[in-house]
Write an enzyme that holds these catalytic residues in place. Structure first.
Site, PDB file in Angstrom:
ATOM      1  N   SER A   1       0.830  -1.196   0.000  1.00  0.00           N
ATOM      2  CA  SER A   1       0.000   0.000   0.000  1.00  0.00           C
ATOM      3  C   SER A   1       0.877   1.265   0.000  1.00  0.00           C
ATOM      4  CB  SER A   1      -0.950  -0.035   1.196  1.00  0.00           C
ATOM      5  OG  SER A   1      -1.998   0.875   1.037  1.00  0.00           O
TER       6      SER A   1
ATOM      7  N   ASP B   1      -5.146  -3.845  -2.717  1.00  0.00           N
ATOM      8  CA  ASP B   1      -4.283  -3.468  -1.600  1.00  0.00           C
ATOM      9  C   ASP B   1      -3.764  -4.680  -0.834  1.00  0.00           C
ATOM     10  OD1 ASP B   1      -3.389  -2.419   0.989  1.00  0.00           O
ATOM     11  OD2 ASP B   1      -4.348  -0.557   0.360  1.00  0.00           O
TER      12      ASP B   1
END
Length: 299
Positions: free
Chosen positions: A42, A152
Site C-alpha cells: 500500500s 491493496d
C-alpha cells in the site's frame, strides 16, 4: 571475503499514516544505517519503491510534500471508485518501468481479490504492481495483472515481513503504521457548524459521517488483529511501532507532522535498542547506533 549482513526493511500500509515511514528512513540515514532490500504494501509500496530507486529520505519527503490530491485521484462515474489512472501516471513519472531497473531489490505485496491470497511481486511491471498494492478497497479500482485481480496488500497482510525474507536478507527491520486496535471515537464537536462547513470538511476528508467512521474503525480493528497474527508467525528482528492515535488513514493534510512523529519514534526506538539490546543490531549498524546514543547522552 566475509559478506556483510544484508538488511531488509519492511514498510507497512496505512494510507496517510504511512507517511511516518519517511521519518523512519530519515532516522536510519542520520545514523548511517544501510538498507539493502525493501518490501512494502500500500503506502509502504509507494514509498519503498521510490527509496529502492535510489531516492534519499529527504528527496522522498520533498516529492510527497509537493503532490496534491488532484495529481493522483480520478473519479470513475461507472464504478464510484477512483480509476487509478492518474496514480499510475504519477508513479510512472518517478519510477522505472520494471523491478529489474531499481537500484535495490524490492518486493510488493498485493491481495488476489478472487482467491483471497497474498500475492508477492518481485519482477516485471513495477508501476502496475505498486498501483495494485495501493488500491485501497472501496476507494480504488483493483488492477488486472498476471491473470489476477489485485488490490491493496494490506487487506491480508499489512506488515509483509515474510515478503522481504524472499530477497535473501539476514536482518529485518519493520516500520509499522498499522492503525492501533484501541482508539477514541471522535466527538461531534462540529455540530454547531453550518451545513456547508461540515460538507467542506467531509470533501477534504477531515470529517467522517457516523456510518463511514464506524466502517473505517471496524476495518482498523480487523486489520490490527490480523497484523498481530501475521507478525507472530513472521517476526522481524526490530519492529518500530508507530501507534499515532492522533492520525487516521485519511489525515493527509497532517503530512509534515506525521513524518516528524515517525522520525521521533524511530530515533527513540533505535537509541533504546542500541543502549539496551546492542546485540539485536547487525554488526554494520552497531557502531553508528552506539555513536548516536552516546551523542544523545552527552547532549
Amino acid at each position: 571475503m566475509t559478506r556483510h549482513p544484508r538488511v531488509g526493511l519492511v514498510l507497512s500500509g496505512g494510507a496517510a499514516r504511512g507517511f511516518a515511514h519517511i521519518g523512519v528512513l530519515q532516522a536510519l540515514e542520520a545514523r548511517d544505517m544501510r538498507v539493502d532490500v525493501i518490501a512494502g504494501t500500500s503506502m509502504g509500496a509507494i514509498l519503498g519503491a521510490l527509496y529502492a530507486n535510489g531516492m534519499t529520505a529527504d528527496e522522498v519527503y520533498e516529492l510527497a510534500d509537493d503532490v496534491s490530491m488532484r495529481d493522483v485521484l480520478d473519479f470513475s462515474l461507472q464504478t464510484g471508485l477512483m480509476k487509478g489512472e492518474k496514480l499510475q501516471t504519477y508513479l510512472a513519472e518517478h519510477l522505472p518501468a520494471r523491478f529489474e531497473q531499481l537500484r535495490k531489490p524490492f518486493a510488493v505485496t498485493t491481495t488476489d481479490i478472487e482467491s483471497g491470497d497474498e500475492h508477492v511481486l518481485l519482477e516485471g511491471d513495477l508501476v502496475r504492481a505498486v498501483r495494485a498494492s495501493a488500491s485501497f478497497p472501496g476507494a480504488f479500482e483493483p488492477v488486472e495483472l498476471h491473470g489476477r485481480t489485485l488490490a491493496d496488500g494490506g487487506i491480508v497482510n499489512n506488515l509483509p515481513v515474510q515478503a522481504v525474507s524472499l530477497l535473501d536478507c539476514d536482518f529485518i527491520i519493520a516500520s509499522d503504521t498499522t492503525s492501533p486496535r484501541r482508539s477514541v471515537l471522535p466527538s461531534d464537536e462540529d455540530a454547531a457548524e453550518s451545513w456547508w462547513q461540515r460538507m467542506a470538511k467531509t470533501l477534504r476528508l477531515e470529517r467522517r459521517n457516523p456510518m463511514l467512521g464506524m466502517m473505517l474503525r471496524s476495518t482498523d480493528v480487523m486489520q490490527a488483529m490480523l497484523t498481530e497474527l501475521q507478525y507472530a508467525l513472521h517476526p522481524a528482528n526490530v519492529r518500530i511501532v508507530l501507534d499515532m492515535p492522533q492520525y487516521r488513514v485519511e489525515s493527509f493534510r497532517a503530512f509534515r507532522s506525521i513524518v516528524s512523529t515517525g522520525r521521533e519514534v524511530a530515533e527513540r526506538s533505535l537509541d533504546a535498542i542500541a543502549r539496551d539490546r546492542p546485540d539485536a543490531l547487525p554488526p554494520t549498524w552497531d557502531a553508528p547506533a552506539r555513536e548516536a546514543t552516546a551523542s544523545s547522552d552527552r547532549g
